[in-house]
Design a protein around this motif. Sequence first.
Motif, PDB file in Angstrom:
ATOM      1  N   ASN A  38       0.771  -1.198   0.090  1.00  0.00           N
ATOM      2  CA  ASN A  38       0.114   0.064  -0.174  1.00  0.00           C
ATOM      3  C   ASN A  38       0.791   1.188  -0.162  1.00  0.00           C
ATOM      4  OD1 ASN A  38      -2.242  -1.313   0.050  1.00  0.00           O
ATOM      5  ND2 ASN A  38      -2.613  -1.542   2.055  1.00  0.00           N
ATOM      6  N   GLY A  39       2.061   1.385  -0.741  1.00  0.00           N
ATOM      7  CA  GLY A  39       2.770   2.496  -0.939  1.00  0.00           C
ATOM      8  C   GLY A  39       3.663   2.696   0.298  1.00  0.00           C
ATOM      9  N   LYS A  40       3.459   1.909   1.525  1.00  0.00           N
ATOM     10  CA  LYS A  40       4.527   2.006   2.540  1.00  0.00           C
ATOM     11  C   LYS A  40       5.679   1.387   2.158  1.00  0.00           C
ATOM     12  CE  LYS A  40       1.054   2.346   6.106  1.00  0.00           C
ATOM     13  NZ  LYS A  40      -0.278   2.562   5.559  1.00  0.00           N
ATOM     14  N   SER A  41       6.911   1.908   2.724  1.00  0.00           N
ATOM     15  CA  SER A  41       8.140   1.191   2.480  1.00  0.00           C
ATOM     16  C   SER A  41       8.612   0.469   3.640  1.00  0.00           C
ATOM     17  CB  SER A  41       9.159   2.263   2.009  1.00  0.00           C
ATOM     18  OG  SER A  41       9.499   3.021   3.041  1.00  0.00           O
ATOM     19  N   VAL A  42       9.324  -0.814   3.359  1.00  0.00           N
ATOM     20  CA  VAL A  42      10.025  -1.314   4.002  1.00  0.00           C
ATOM     21  C   VAL A  42      11.642  -1.936   3.763  1.00  0.00           C
ATOM     22  CG1 VAL A  42       8.109  -2.832   4.922  1.00  0.00           C
ATOM     23  CG2 VAL A  42       9.286  -3.830   3.153  1.00  0.00           C
ATOM     24  N   VAL A  43      12.299  -2.274   4.758  1.00  0.00           N
ATOM     25  CA  VAL A  43      13.522  -2.286   4.111  1.00  0.00           C
ATOM     26  C   VAL A  43      13.885  -3.830   4.781  1.00  0.00           C
ATOM     27  CG1 VAL A  43      16.154  -1.986   4.549  1.00  0.00           C
ATOM     28  CG2 VAL A  43      14.420  -0.146   4.789  1.00  0.00           C
TER      29      VAL A  43
END
Length: 83
Positions: A18-23
């Motif tokens: 949903n457009g949220k970033s994760v590393v």
Amino acid sequence: MSHIDGIVYLQRQTKGRNGKSVVIISGLSLAREPLAKLAKSLKSKCGAGGTVEGSNILIQGDKRDILRKELEKLGYTVKLSGG
């Protein structure tokens, strides 16, 4: 993505989130327990949530700079990959 060259990769990903970033931290050759401890430590350093998925650690938000510094302090060779 599995690496056995002793290098830890930090990859930012937003796809399917949903457009949220994760590393995604991959390339760590640690057993489950030490991996979970490292994940907990990194999450608290970043002030972010995250989880262990297989042999990878996922940290919420684009915290690559903080993660890189922390992992290098622990003696890992770190490379940024992807977005």
